[in-house]
Design an enzyme around this catalytic site. Structure first.
Site, short mmCIF file in Angstrom:
data_model
loop_
_atom_site.label_atom_id
_atom_site.label_comp_id
_atom_site.label_asym_id
_atom_site.label_seq_id
_atom_site.Cartn_x
_atom_site.Cartn_y
_atom_site.Cartn_z
N SER A 24 -3.48 0.11 14.79
CA SER A 24 -4.14 1.42 14.94
C SER A 24 -4.61 1.53 16.38
O SER A 24 -4.77 0.51 17.07
CB SER A 24 -5.35 1.46 14.00
N VAL B 162 -2.98 -7.31 -2.14
CA VAL B 162 -2.48 -8.14 -1.04
C VAL B 162 -3.47 -9.21 -0.58
O VAL B 162 -3.11 -10.11 0.18
CB VAL B 162 -2.03 -7.30 0.19
N ILE C 14 -3.64 10.36 12.41
CA ILE C 14 -2.58 10.94 11.59
C ILE C 14 -3.25 11.51 10.34
O ILE C 14 -4.06 10.81 9.71
CB ILE C 14 -1.55 9.86 11.18
N LYS D 93 -7.97 -4.52 13.29
CA LYS D 93 -6.71 -4.02 13.86
C LYS D 93 -6.38 -4.71 15.19
O LYS D 93 -5.20 -4.90 15.52
CB LYS D 93 -6.78 -2.49 14.01
N GLY E 147 0.83 -1.21 0.00
CA GLY E 147 0.00 0.00 0.00
C GLY E 147 0.86 1.25 0.00
O GLY E 147 0.52 2.26 0.62
N TYR F 183 -13.28 -2.45 11.18
CA TYR F 183 -11.92 -1.89 11.25
C TYR F 183 -11.28 -2.19 12.61
O TYR F 183 -10.14 -2.65 12.70
CB TYR F 183 -11.98 -0.39 10.98
N1 LIG Z 1 -4.29 7.66 8.67
C1 LIG Z 1 -4.43 7.35 9.94
O1 LIG Z 1 -4.74 8.20 10.80
C2 LIG Z 1 -4.20 5.92 10.39
C3 LIG Z 1 -4.33 5.66 11.75
C4 LIG Z 1 -4.11 4.36 12.20
C5 LIG Z 1 -3.75 3.37 11.30
N2 LIG Z 1 -3.65 3.66 9.98
C6 LIG Z 1 -3.27 2.56 9.11
O2 LIG Z 1 -2.18 2.95 8.30
C7 LIG Z 1 -2.26 2.26 7.04
C8 LIG Z 1 -2.19 3.27 5.92
O3 LIG Z 1 -3.28 4.16 6.05
P1 LIG Z 1 -3.39 5.55 5.24
O4 LIG Z 1 -4.07 6.50 6.13
O5 LIG Z 1 -2.08 5.89 4.62
O6 LIG Z 1 -4.46 5.12 4.11
P2 LIG Z 1 -4.46 5.39 2.52
O7 LIG Z 1 -5.83 5.02 2.06
O8 LIG Z 1 -3.95 6.75 2.22
O9 LIG Z 1 -3.41 4.34 2.00
C9 LIG Z 1 -3.65 2.95 2.02
C10 LIG Z 1 -3.05 2.35 0.77
O10 LIG Z 1 -3.32 0.94 0.77
C11 LIG Z 1 -3.68 0.59 -0.56
N3 LIG Z 1 -4.46 -0.63 -0.58
C12 LIG Z 1 -5.77 -0.79 -0.22
N4 LIG Z 1 -6.16 -2.05 -0.46
C13 LIG Z 1 -5.08 -2.70 -0.98
C14 LIG Z 1 -4.88 -4.03 -1.46
N5 LIG Z 1 -5.86 -4.93 -1.43
N6 LIG Z 1 -3.65 -4.36 -1.92
C15 LIG Z 1 -2.65 -3.44 -1.95
N7 LIG Z 1 -2.80 -2.17 -1.54
C16 LIG Z 1 -4.00 -1.80 -1.05
C17 LIG Z 1 -4.49 1.78 -1.05
O11 LIG Z 1 -4.64 1.78 -2.46
C18 LIG Z 1 -3.67 2.94 -0.51
O12 LIG Z 1 -2.66 3.33 -1.41
C19 LIG Z 1 -3.54 1.44 7.08
O13 LIG Z 1 -3.24 0.11 7.47
C20 LIG Z 1 -4.35 2.14 8.15
O14 LIG Z 1 -5.30 1.27 8.74
C21 LIG Z 1 -3.87 4.91 9.50
#
Ligand SMILES: NC(=O)c1ccc[n+]([C@@H]2O[C@H](COP(=O)([O-])OP(=O)(O)OC[C@H]3O[C@@H](n4cnc5c(N)ncnc54)[C@H](O)[C@@H]3O)[C@@H](O)[C@H]2O)c1
Length: 252
Positions: free
Chosen positions: A144, A66, A190, A161, A16, A157
């Site tokens: 998370s 994935v 974030i 997690k 991702g 979700y």
């Molecule tokens: N943004 C936040 O505040 C936050 C907080 C806690 C945890 N997270 C975790 O951090 C990670 C990234 O989050 P983000 O905010 O950057 O989200 P985002 O949506 O900006 O990025 C996630 C990426 O994963 C890719 N993706 C989705 N399904 C996929 C698949 N089947 N195969 C390959 N790639 C795939 C998407 O295309 C995207 O590019 C996630 O696991 C999310 O749960 C984010």
């Protein structure tokens, strides 16, 4: 003086990695002179990310879903042929779903669990095979605050997690004897596109900010130190842990 934060490996994989936090992890790893391979689901986004990351070092990328065992296992074979080894795997790909249980059906439940949990399992399984052969490697999963804290409208979700936290502990036990560490980063709020809707709603934004002891959303930069700690020799005696980078949210 000892170099406590030495990075011994040469090659890192970020799932991702075309957007959001995954993109920032890839950039940070490139800046440590690692070769970085990202995957994501959209060809244009992968190419765009590679184009933008080129200036920071040796970046490669593939379109891989994935959740597909076929795609993940072939991707790992390709990486091993082309790059020889993988030292660090960052299981970052994830999706969020905000719905009540009444609004959500089984297909939507499966989508969240498939990407967040099965995707982490499949990538860990096939990259770990190589790490076991190398007798070294570090897997960093992405959990998370939602893995520890019940949150409204995030039943799937939160469940996914929480699974990542226990997956991390359990896999750490299994792979320890092969000299492989498995840990997780658990970000709090974030700023990324995943929560853009929350930040654009003044009432929700205000409520969220009030729940954060350190007073605001974090930025991707706030996560990088923990990522580098987890790939460096400073964390060599740490496995099975989830580190919260959340401005104190889970203390509340
Ligand atoms: N943004 C936040 O505040 C936050 C907080 C806690 C945890 N997270 C975790 O951090 C990670 C990234 O989050 P983000 O905010 O950057 O989200 P985002 O949506 O900006 O990025 C996630 C990426 O994963 C890719 N993706 C989705 N399904 C996929 C698949 N089947 N195969 C390959 N790639 C795939 C998407 O295309 C995207 O590019 C996630 O696991 C999310 O749960 C984010």
């Amino acid at each position: 003086m000892n170099d406590y934060f030495r990075i011994n490996g040469t090659t890192a994989v970020v799932t991702g990695g075309a957007n959001g936090l995954g993109y920032e992890y890839a950039k940070a790893l490139l800046k440590q002179n690692l070769k970085v391979i990202i995957c994501d689901i959209n060809e244009n986004e992968v190419q765009l990310a590679i184009g933008n990351l080129k200036e920071f070092g040796h970046i490669f990328g593939d379109v891989v879903n994935v959740t597909s065992e076929f795609e993940v296992s072939n991707w790992v074979k390709k990486i091993v042929i082309e790059h020889g080894r993988v030292d660090y795997l960052v299981n970052n790909a994830g999706v969020v779903q905000r719905k009540t249980i009444a609004e959500m059906d089984g297909t939507e439940w499966d989508r969240v669990m498939d990407v967040n949990v099965k995707g982490t399992f499949l990538c860990s399984k096939y990259f770990a095979e190589e790490m076991v052969n190398q007798r070294s490697g570090k897997i960093i999963n992405v959990s998370s605050i939602a893995g520890r804290k019940a949150m409204d409208l995030r039943l799937a979700y939160c469940t996914s997690k929480a699974s990542i936290e226990h997956f991390t502990r359990t896999l750490a036990r299994e792979l320890g004897a092969s000299n492989i560490r498995v840990n997780a980063i658990a970000p709090g709020y974030i700023s990324t596109r995943m929560n853009e809707d929350m930040r654009n709603d003044p009432i929700i934004y205000g409520d969220v900010v009030n729940s954060i002891p350190l007073g605001d959303f974090g930025s991707s930069d706030d996560l990088i130190g923990t990522l580098l700690f987890l790939i460096s020799s400073a964390s060599d005696y740490i496995t099975g842990q989830t580190i919260f980078v959340d401005g104190g949210v889970i203390t509340a």
